[in-house]
Design an enzyme around this catalytic site. Sequence first.
Site, PDB file in Angstrom:
ATOM      1  CD  GLN A  93      -2.817   1.281   2.414  1.00 23.15           C
ATOM      2  OE1 GLN A  93      -2.621   0.286   3.300  1.00 23.15           O
ATOM      3  NE2 GLN A  93      -3.630   2.012   2.609  1.00 23.15           N
ATOM      4  CG  HIS A  99      -6.513   2.697  -2.629  1.00 21.96           C
ATOM      5  ND1 HIS A  99      -5.638   3.094  -1.477  1.00 21.96           N
ATOM      6  CD2 HIS A  99      -5.729   1.900  -3.627  1.00 21.96           C
ATOM      7  CE1 HIS A  99      -4.403   2.682  -1.598  1.00 21.96           C
ATOM      8  NE2 HIS A  99      -4.434   1.887  -2.880  1.00 21.96           N
TER       9      HIS A  99
HETATM   10  P1  5GP Z   1      -1.467   1.458  -3.642  1.00 20.65           P
HETATM   11  O1  5GP Z   1      -0.217   0.784  -3.871  1.00 20.65           O
HETATM   12  O2  5GP Z   1      -1.452   2.248  -2.548  1.00 20.65           O
HETATM   13  O3  5GP Z   1      -2.306   0.150  -3.510  1.00 20.65           O
HETATM   14  O4  5GP Z   1      -2.051   1.994  -5.195  1.00 20.65           O
HETATM   15  C1  5GP Z   1      -2.233   3.260  -5.153  1.00 20.65           C
HETATM   16  C2  5GP Z   1      -2.743   3.703  -6.518  1.00 20.65           C
HETATM   17  O5  5GP Z   1      -3.156   5.073  -6.319  1.00 20.65           O
HETATM   18  C3  5GP Z   1      -1.731   3.466  -7.638  1.00 20.65           C
HETATM   19  O6  5GP Z   1      -2.490   2.599  -8.682  1.00 20.65           O
HETATM   20  C4  5GP Z   1      -1.728   4.960  -8.151  1.00 20.65           C
HETATM   21  O7  5GP Z   1      -1.395   4.714  -9.673  1.00 20.65           O
HETATM   22  C5  5GP Z   1      -2.834   5.566  -7.867  1.00 20.65           C
HETATM   23  N1  5GP Z   1      -2.662   7.260  -7.747  1.00 20.65           N
HETATM   24  C6  5GP Z   1      -1.661   7.551  -7.032  1.00 20.65           C
HETATM   25  N2  5GP Z   1      -1.859   9.094  -7.248  1.00 20.65           N
HETATM   26  C7  5GP Z   1      -3.172   9.264  -7.497  1.00 20.65           C
HETATM   27  C8  5GP Z   1      -3.553  10.218  -7.961  1.00 20.65           C
HETATM   28  O8  5GP Z   1      -3.221  11.540  -7.775  1.00 20.65           O
HETATM   29  N3  5GP Z   1      -4.811  10.151  -8.846  1.00 20.65           N
HETATM   30  C9  5GP Z   1      -5.355   8.990  -8.943  1.00 20.65           C
HETATM   31  N4  5GP Z   1      -6.597   9.034  -9.730  1.00 20.65           N
HETATM   32  N5  5GP Z   1      -4.596   7.734  -8.745  1.00 20.65           N
HETATM   33  C10 5GP Z   1      -3.503   7.941  -8.002  1.00 20.65           C
END
Ligand code: 5GP
Length: 139
Positions: A93, A99
Amino acid sequence: MSDCIFCAIASRDIHGRIVHETEHSLAFLDVNPLAPGHTLVVPKDHYARLDDMPDEISADLFGAVDELVPRVEDAVDADASNVGINNGPAAGQEVEHVHVHIVPRFEDDGGSPIHAVAGDVPDLSDDELDDIEAAISQA
Ligand code: 5GP
Ligand code: ZN
């Protein structure tokens, strides 16, 4: 939370491609999509992990996911989808605001099943499995 990017999208302080909204949840396209239609579903309020969310928020979030999965798949003509949460930094994460990823999948897209996320696969004895079964069911 002031420095959280998903809180900023939820409050409309920064732009997000918002595709769905409920009382407590918001869905928007991932800015770096793993596939066309890659969608994130978040609680509008800031919670870092699944376990931090009150029941009502959790029910709203997963209700939104349930509603969105077929809509996302249909929108990009996907054959299937992976639905998953990186729940905590050790699980990958990066944005510490809960999310749910909805990642559309296509026949022969070269991807992997969700089984590919784990590290070294353990070889657990029956005793170890008994202990784990008991620990989870008594928790
Ligand atoms: P994690 O690795 O935390 O599960 O995933 C975070 C996700 O958030 C990633 O897939 C990344 O592309 C997305 N993300 C990060 N910053 C932003 C943003 O500013 N806007 C959007 N729409 N997605 C984001
Ligand atoms: Zn947040």
